[in-house]
Design a protein around this motif. Structure first.
Motif: not given
Ligand code: PLP
Length: 810
Positions: A141-155
């Protein structure tokens, strides 16, 4: 204020301060000193490393907040479809290094600090780990938060702000002891307390029938109220200004918590009762796979789910005020066209929110959203359920039934009476649907019923292995692979290049030196850098089979002892490293840790063995320790009995660091074989489809003599503590060997021999190592998130450029 006044006000405010903080060395030094003096409240002429870290963290946080504000304003303005990521665990580790790397200001800060006489790395070491999770699920979940931010997703991420994270593991005489991890002792500069963002969360009570506009509806009258307070943790993306929010909830007593005691004048008891409310967010459960039947655990789940759902609904309603006058339309707006029949046909996946449930822990969210839609927004069952089916997705992290949570009906009914009714109704409809599909097969219907009848990456690699990153960037001619991980595949073109081989080996050596120094500092044991560093670090579990590893080590030790001088020259020296925590109540896992220590004691002190074999147990395995261990590993072991590991994420990190895998065909390893080929790893053991048949053989299953011999060595007290280890040995012999250590032993030894053979052929090993890293792109969380976004959540990136900032106000 009207538009003219607002514009004038905004212009005045902009004139009062710089638009963005500056990142030149002088500005950074001034900022750090400012925080030393005014935030940390120390004299700028006298402060130590920890105070310097605090000031540094606050200077970084200021820059983080700038981006975070811009992102939040941008999302508010664009109002895109958002994904909400609900997880009871986030294993974030340390933040400072990751944040400065993602913000692209690490070198600037390092320069500024060195001019002040401080070393960035030394200060970064001052930070404690945020261990708000157990293992793979939480790390993911920590990695996925980082990826969501990196890929510019509104999360937005939602979780619990535990006061005590995962216990610290302390080893005394080889036995595991648990110590509380009060991680907030020294403050947490990365979180922002939002005292004004609070929601009431209800528990217990009764459900009554009432009439509203002639319609019967359910009203839940709670028996207890607790307040959820938001703590925001900005998560920056890499190479983008997008900075998303991880909102963690803390529990505090509500004003209405227990009015009755105050009224009866029992002031002291009433205050004590109120404090009990805080216990909801006080501790993370340390069992990573079984949580059955605990009321506090259920309270934690509902507490964070209820607060998050209220927050999601509130955010929606904030930006859709015009529908307030049309209550019956609020929801058709809320989930947009997804609930209108016509639009559904045209654009079935469109809606304004998607909720992702990380494992079963937040699954009460389904009953909670259903409750809000039915009881508060007064939708029909049919419309509400239709929305539920479109907005929720779920990731499972276990394939074994015992890993799935079961909640006793009476517990749920007592704590959340309305939710139990809803779950009964969901189950009724589900079973009716099933009957249409499978007929009246009652055995199957009973098995599938929800209610049981009868009894009750962060850019992680950049932080942990900067030398390897620099090398990969050099050979690929770009740093773009850090964001676009598919580019890693380009390394395949150089897999046999002699120059790359030299540089690759050098990087591994540097990381091995770092790990060897850590081992020496921690245990006093000196290890040879020429040895193969063979690592198995993960939670201790019977199904993960650390015991198989230890038995293999005993076998190796036994073989060396019985070799003559000439044969000994052929032995490939090994440093075997094992690390991981056992859940506090998991006796067998704790015995495995003790066994590891007694075997290590014996081997490491046997002068006859020298550098040929060493065994080290690394205590308190957490994200920071992983950052040290994984880059220094030559070989890593993933030994779960086939069919038991849902995925396994540790192996992905080892792979990315050019470490070879010795593994069973289980979980994500199966896909790894597809990516990097069977020839580039050491596979062994029964396949998932063979496991059932092997178990059926029971006592007639033949185990190799080598296996019986090593178990006998333990039983006979070769390593001491024979009485203590008896139950451990009983677990793996005869019919009890559920995880098939005996059946897989020979195949395991063969895989180990193949690894030895490959290791002495340096050229072959280095090639395999390069190909392992080259094939690891598929396992990046960026890729997972992109696939989820496209195929499951149907959300779009919501990128922004900072020059748009000026227009946000207007
Ligand atoms: N614990 C920590 C600290 C980790 O970093 C990871 C994975 O990255 C895990 C546990 C999970 O390891 P595995 O998937 O090998 O069980």
């Amino acid at each position: 204020l009207d538009f003219g006044e607002r514009k004038g006000q905004a212009e005045r405010m902009l004139g009062l301060m710089d638009v963005f903080l500056k990142n030149d060395p002088i500005s950074l030094q001034k900022d750090i000193l400012h925080h030393v003096e005014y935030t940390v409240a120390r004299s700028r002429f006298s402060f130590d490393d920890f105070e310097a870290y605090q000031a540094l963290a606050h200077s970084v946080r200021d820059r983080l907040i700038e981006r975070w504000h811009d992102t939040l304003i941008h999302f508010k303005k664009e109002d895109p479809k958002r994904v909400y990521f609900l997880s009871l665990e986030f294993l974030m580790g340390r933040s400072l290094s990751n944040i400065v790397i993602n913000l692209g200001i690490r070198d600037q800060f390092a320069d500024a600090l060195s001019q002040l006489g401080f070393d960035f790395e030394v200060l970064a070491e001052q930070e404690g780990d945020a261990c708000l999770g157990n293992g793979g699920l939480a790390r993911l979940s920590a990695c996925q938060m980082d990826s969501l931010a990196t890929l510019d997703y509104p999360a937005v991420g939602y979780g619990l702000r535990y006061q005590y994270g995962l216990f610290r593991q302390v080893i005394v005489d080889g036995f595991q002891h648990e110590q509380p991890d009060y991680w907030l002792n020294f403050g947490n500069p990365w979180e922002i307390e939002r005292v004004h963002i609070t929601y009431p969360v209800k528990f217990y009570g009764t459900v009554t029938d009432e009439f509203l506009n002639g319609e019967k509806c359910k009203v839940w009258v709670p028996g207890e109220m607790v307040e959820a307070v938001a703590y925001d943790n900005p998560i920056p993306g890499y190479g983008t200004r997008n900075t998303i929010n991880l909102r963690l909830w803390a529990a505090k007593p509500s004003d209405q918590h227990d009015m009755e005691s105050f009224n009866t004048g029992d002031y002291v008891d009433a205050v004590v009762n109120r404090q009990r409310a805080e216990s909801i967010s006080s501790i993370l459960y340390p069992d990573d796979r079984s949580y059955q039947g605990k009321e506090l655990r259920l309270k934690q789940q509902y507490f964070f789910v209820s607060a998050s759902v209220q927050d999601i609904f509130r955010r929606f309603k904030d930006t859709h005020k015009k529908f307030d006058e049309f209550p019956e339309k609020v929801l058709s707006c809320m989930f947009h066209v997804s609930i209108s029949a016509e639009a559904y046909v045209e654009t079935p996946r469109i809606g304004l929110v998607a909720l992702q449930l990380n494992d079963t822990h937040p699954s009460l969210a389904i009953a909670e959203v259903m409750r809000v839609l039915l009881d508060e927004e007064h939708l029909s069952w049919h419309r509400a359920w239709d929305i539920i089916c479109k907005i929720f997705s779920f990731t499972t992290h276990t394939v074994s039934p015992e890993g799935l949570e079961k909640i006793p009906v009476d517990l749920l009914g007592n704590l959340l009476p309305r939710h139990l009714q809803i779950i009964y109704d969901i189950n009724f409809n589900f079973v009716e649907e099933l009957k249409k599909m499978i007929g009246l097969d009652y055995d199957r219907l009973t098995r599938m019923s929800i209610v049981e009848e009868g009894a009750v990456k962060r850019r992680w690699i950049v932080v942990s292995n900067p030398s390897l990153c620099a090398l990969i960037s050099k050979w690929l001619g770009t740093e773009a692979w850090i964001r676009d991980i598919d580019l890693l595949i380009g390394l395949r073109d150089y897999a046999t290049n002699a120059e790359l081989h030299q540089e690759w080996k050098m990087v591994k050596k540097v990381n091995k030196i770092r790990l060897a120094e850590y081992i020496e500092a921690m245990s006093g044991l000196k290890v040879s850098l020429d040895a193969m560093f063979d690592v198995q670090t993960k939670r201790i579990h019977e199904y993960k089979r650390q015991l198989l590893n230890i038995l293999g080590i005993i076998h190796r030790y036994d073989c060396i002892k019985n070799m003559d001088k000439n044969d000994r020259k052929k032995v490939v020296p090994r440093v075997c490293i094992i690390g991981g925590k056992a859940a506090p109540g998991y006796e067998i896992a704790k015995k495995i840790i003790k066994l590891c220590h007694v075997v290590a004691e014996r081997i490491n002190n046997d002068n006859d063995i020298g550098d040929l074999l060493k065994l080290v147990f690394i205590p308190d395995y957490n994200v920071s320790v992983a950052e040290m261990v994984i880059p220094g590993a030559d070989l890593s072991q993933h030994l779960s009995t086939a069919g038991h590991e849902a995925s396994g994420t540790g192996s992905m990190k080892f792979l990315m660091n050019g470490c070879l895998l010795l593994a069973t065909a289980d979980g994500s390893t199966i896909e790894m074989v597809e990516e990097i080929g069977q020839d580039n790893m050491f596979l062994f053991g029964a396949k998932a489809n063979e496991v059932v048949a092997l178990r059926k053989k029971g006592p007639t299953l033949k185990v190799p003599l080598q296996f019986s011999r090593v178990v006998r060595m333990i039983r006979d007290g070769h390593f001491g503590f024979e009485d203590y280890f008896k139950s451990l040995c009983d677990k793996i012999e005869g019919t009890s060997d559920y995880f098939l250590l005996g059946a897989d032993f020979m195949s395991y030894l063969e895989a180990q021999a193949a690894a030895d053979k490959a290791f002495v052929d340096e050229e072959r090993w280095t090639k395999m190592s390069i190909l392992s890293a080259a094939g690891s792109g598929r396992f990046s969380s960026d890729r997972t998130i992109q696939e989820y976004a496209e195929n499951t959540w149907d959300i779009q990136p919501c990128s922004f450029f900072f020059f748009l900032f000026f227009f946000f106000f207007f």
